[in-house]
Design a protein around this motif. Sequence first.
Motif, short mmCIF file in Angstrom:
data_model
loop_
_atom_site.label_atom_id
_atom_site.label_comp_id
_atom_site.label_asym_id
_atom_site.label_seq_id
_atom_site.Cartn_x
_atom_site.Cartn_y
_atom_site.Cartn_z
N LYS A 72 0.85 -1.19 0.00
CA LYS A 72 0.00 0.00 0.00
C LYS A 72 0.89 1.24 0.00
O LYS A 72 1.26 1.76 1.06
N PRO A 73 1.23 1.74 -1.19
CA PRO A 73 2.11 2.91 -1.26
C PRO A 73 1.40 4.19 -0.84
O PRO A 73 0.20 4.35 -1.05
N THR A 74 2.15 5.09 -0.23
CA THR A 74 1.65 6.43 0.05
C THR A 74 2.05 7.33 -1.12
O THR A 74 2.69 6.89 -2.07
N ASP A 75 1.69 8.60 -1.03
CA ASP A 75 2.09 9.53 -2.09
C ASP A 75 3.45 10.16 -1.79
O ASP A 75 3.88 11.09 -2.48
N MET A 76 4.13 9.65 -0.76
CA MET A 76 5.45 10.16 -0.39
C MET A 76 6.55 9.30 -1.02
O MET A 76 6.45 8.08 -1.02
N THR A 77 7.58 9.93 -1.56
CA THR A 77 8.73 9.21 -2.08
C THR A 77 9.88 9.27 -1.09
O THR A 77 9.85 10.03 -0.12
N ASN A 99 13.02 7.90 -6.09
CA ASN A 99 11.63 7.96 -6.52
C ASN A 99 10.78 6.83 -5.94
O ASN A 99 9.58 6.77 -6.20
N PRO A 101 8.37 4.78 -3.73
CA PRO A 101 7.32 5.25 -2.81
C PRO A 101 7.51 4.67 -1.41
O PRO A 101 8.02 3.56 -1.24
#
Length: 217
Positions: A72-77, A99, A101
């Motif tokens: 479950k990726p967040t929108d943060m890299t 880059n 996530p």
Amino acid sequence: MKKSKIGNPLPVHGSIPDPTDLVAGATGAAVLNLANHFLIAMPAMQDPVFGGSVVYVCEHNENGVLGVVINKPTDMTMQVLFERIDLQLSAGLSMPIVNEPIMFGGPVQDDRGFVLHTPGARYSSSLTVTEDVAFTTSIDVLEAVASGAGPQRLLVSIGYAGWSPGQLEDEIGRNGWLTVGADPAILFDLPIEERYVAAIKLLGIDPLMLASEAGHA
């Protein structure tokens, strides 16, 4: 949900695990230890946090279970994370790393970072799960990554997943989760969107058939 600590595995509470997951406790009784396993949410699970998730279990003992959601990726890299914690990235750091996530690892301590990675260098607060996977909570691992000297394979999460004693066993007994021995390639190498299906396939199950059965339960 509570954070677990290193110790003896939890006793079995009504579930029937794979025999390879059983070890002898101090009294000779069988105990269940799901460290280095994937927990795979059943398709019917409607939980907004864990529905559709694969959790890597780092630790399972008498205090409970600690794991990290890996799909479950967040929108943060990584680059954004390093900026927020004021770490300067090495000029030679490869673009795929910066880059990458950050995962939503779970709802516990969701204001802190946690790192699953291949073992190697020693860090100040780290748990070696297997010869292929370690779990580190100290910032020195991120400092090493930022300098270009960190682990070759890693997954960084915000927060982790935790279960108090007996809680996960109860959820498994109510058919909330499938369990299977973890594959480091799924954890570190496979594209995020493919991890759920790949984890199910480790059981020799067709994910489409499983979804169909769940829909008729």
